[in-house]
Motif scaffolding. Structure first.
Motif, mmCIF file in Angstrom:
data_model
loop_
_atom_site.group_PDB
_atom_site.id
_atom_site.type_symbol
_atom_site.label_atom_id
_atom_site.label_comp_id
_atom_site.label_asym_id
_atom_site.label_seq_id
_atom_site.Cartn_x
_atom_site.Cartn_y
_atom_site.Cartn_z
ATOM 1 N N GLY A 1 13.440 -17.194 -21.060
ATOM 2 C CA GLY A 1 13.636 -17.643 -22.439
ATOM 3 C C GLY A 1 12.975 -18.984 -22.700
ATOM 4 N N ARG B 1 11.426 -15.074 -26.633
ATOM 5 C CA ARG B 1 12.562 -15.693 -25.954
ATOM 6 C C ARG B 1 13.698 -14.708 -25.693
ATOM 7 N N ASP B 2 13.973 -13.834 -26.647
ATOM 8 C CA ASP B 2 15.134 -12.942 -26.536
ATOM 9 C C ASP B 2 15.031 -11.948 -25.376
ATOM 10 N N GLY C 1 21.373 -16.665 -22.414
ATOM 11 C CA GLY C 1 21.358 -17.054 -23.817
ATOM 12 C C GLY C 1 21.628 -18.530 -24.012
ATOM 13 N N CYS D 1 18.926 -19.664 -33.886
ATOM 14 C CA CYS D 1 18.379 -19.058 -32.655
ATOM 15 C C CYS D 1 19.356 -19.167 -31.495
ATOM 16 N N THR E 1 20.553 -15.806 -29.834
ATOM 17 C CA THR E 1 20.137 -15.571 -28.443
ATOM 18 C C THR E 1 21.350 -15.371 -27.534
ATOM 19 N N HIS F 1 18.967 -10.679 -34.842
ATOM 20 C CA HIS F 1 18.487 -12.063 -34.770
ATOM 21 C C HIS F 1 17.978 -12.520 -36.144
#
Length: 450
Positions: A56, A74-75, A94, A112, A116, A151
């Motif tokens: 991430g 990133r996810d 996360g 975010c 996440t 998201h």
């Protein structure tokens, strides 16, 4: 707009490529299998969580800045951590990736973090409940699409003003969802594939080790013929068995019925590999017990045949030649059950000892076998073999055949049994000229010197 979209795709895909390479390494290790088998899964959940968090962070650093929003893959880190490490692993990933994103600032930073962390937890929960489904590409794709849509919804809810959030979502929705979803599917596919291949390699290695042990056990079932065994004055014996696979269905046996009668057996079980080897062991023991318990050889073979037929669920059979040699007189009584005729070498002349053949053993219950006899003379050599000898093929599929086998005995009356066997082996190797061995090669040879 088109330039921004192209740059966004390019940067996200480049980042994804690096993550996929690392995923292939994870799949090739034993981390996943340890996680599945261990009782202390929390340890591996932490490992996966940290690893997913690093993915991430790498996604954050290599992301694309668009109006204060960092567009990245990133996810995928938390999703992977959730898939491999459960809810704990997903949440840890996360938190790590989210906190790092928060330090970068920007209008979508807080949204975010929430998205996440939530994605890591959700994927972890899904992987526990539908573990087998997650590894299927279509399920992984749908899951990742839903997560990325979630998201974007979090961004719409948390980012103010709404018009700004909506503008960002409209601009990034397609590449953001598409790259992350496809990336997650590819990552899951790579990890599960490499994990399967690694397990297959381990399984092959285990089977190979078991086959090697089976080979040792099979050879231990055969009599160890040397200077001390059978140790009869006026008799020299040698034998050889080379399986086409690690284990085979050929066998030979030499044992005493009493002090003056020695039994010679050679057999060939239908098929190859472990099933043939197991049936070989059963046939050898059954025949030996019957010969020792029943005085007349033909009756002993008939009884052995009935016993093998009664428990032959695998529908295998054995070709067999068995002879009982009177060590005082040199009289050899024998029975052949569908087996190749032996070679009798007498006064430098070799010929096949051909008599009417009986039916194969374990082929038909109630089969009757006829007993034959031959009087051995001083210097006679009897060579027994399986069909792997005469049916050895060269690269043009020509068979070694009976004529070439007889030619191996020219001017060999003075040769020891071991020398005769080695001479036949050498002739076969020269004939096949490097072609692979298709069938087991088994030989049993003895010389009567009295």
């Amino acid at each position: 707009m088109i330039g921004d979209m192209s740059a966004m795709f390019s940067k996200m895909i480049g980042t994804l490529a690096v993550i996929l390479v690392i995923s292939a390494f994870i799949g090739g290790s034993d981390i996943l299998s340890k996680f599945i088998k261990t009782d202390k899964k929390w340890k591996y959940s932490i490992i996966f969580g940290v690893l997913g968090g690093i993915f991430g962070i790498y996604g954050n650093i290599s992301g694309f800045d668009l109006n204060g929003a960092v567009i990245s893959v990133r996810d995928i880190g938390p999703m992977l951590a959730g898939f491999t490490g459960g809810p704990l692993g997903g949440f840890i990933a996360g938190i790590i990736a989210g906190v790092h994103r928060l330090t970068m600032g920007g209008i979508t930073a807080q949204a975010c973090v929430v998205a996440t962390c939530s994605i890591g937890l959700i994927c972890g929960a899904v992987s526990i409940k539908w573990n087998k489904a997650v590894v299927k590409p279509y399920f992984a794709f749908l899951l990742s699409v839903v997560m990325e849509a979630f998201h974007l919804c979090v961004v719409l809810v948390m980012v103010k003003p709404f018009e700004t959030a909506l503008g960002i979502v409209r601009q990034i929705a397609f590449p953001f969802v598409a790259v992350n979803a496809l990336g997650f599917v590819m990552m899951i596919t790579i990890i599960t594939y490499t994990e399967k291949q690694r397990n297959l390699t381990i399984e092959r290695s285990r089977l190979q080790s078991e086959l090697e042990v089976a080979n040792v056990i099979q050879h231990s079932l055969l009599p160890l013929i040397n200077e001390d065994y059978p140790g009869c004055d006026g008799l020299e014996v040698s034998a050889s068995m080379e399986a086409a696979k690690e284990v085979g269905g050929d066998f030979y046996d030499v044992f005493f019925v009493d002090q003056s009668h020695l039994v010679f057996v050679i057999g060939d079980v239908s098929g190859k590999g472990i099933p043939a080897a197991m049936f070989m062991a059963s046939s050898k023991i059954t025949l030996q017990n019957c010969i020792r318990d029943i005085p007349k050889l033909s009756d002993a073979v008939q009884t052995a045949n009935n016993v093998l037929c009664a428990r032959n669920d695998a529908e295998m059979f054995v070709t067999l030649w068995v002879g009982v040699l009177d060590l005082n007189s040199g009289m050899l009584n024998f029975v052949s059950a569908g087996h190749n005729p032996p070679v009798l070498l007498r006064n430098n002349k070799a010929e096949y000892l051909k008599f009417k053949n009986g039916f194969v053993l374990a082929g038909m219950e109630g089969a009757v076998y006829k007993e034959h006899s031959v009087q051995l003379e001083r210097g006679d050599t009897l060579y027994l073999y399986t069909d792997g000898v005469t049916e050895a093929e060269d690269k043009n599929h020509n068979l070694f055949g009976e004529e070439r086998l007889l030619a191996c005995f020219e001017n060999r009356s003075g040769s020891a049994p071991a020398e005769i066997i080695e001479n036949v082996k050498g002739s076969i190797e020269k004939f096949i000229n490097g072609n692979s061995q298709f069938d087991d090669l088994t030989m049993l040879c003895f010389n009567w010197k009295k």
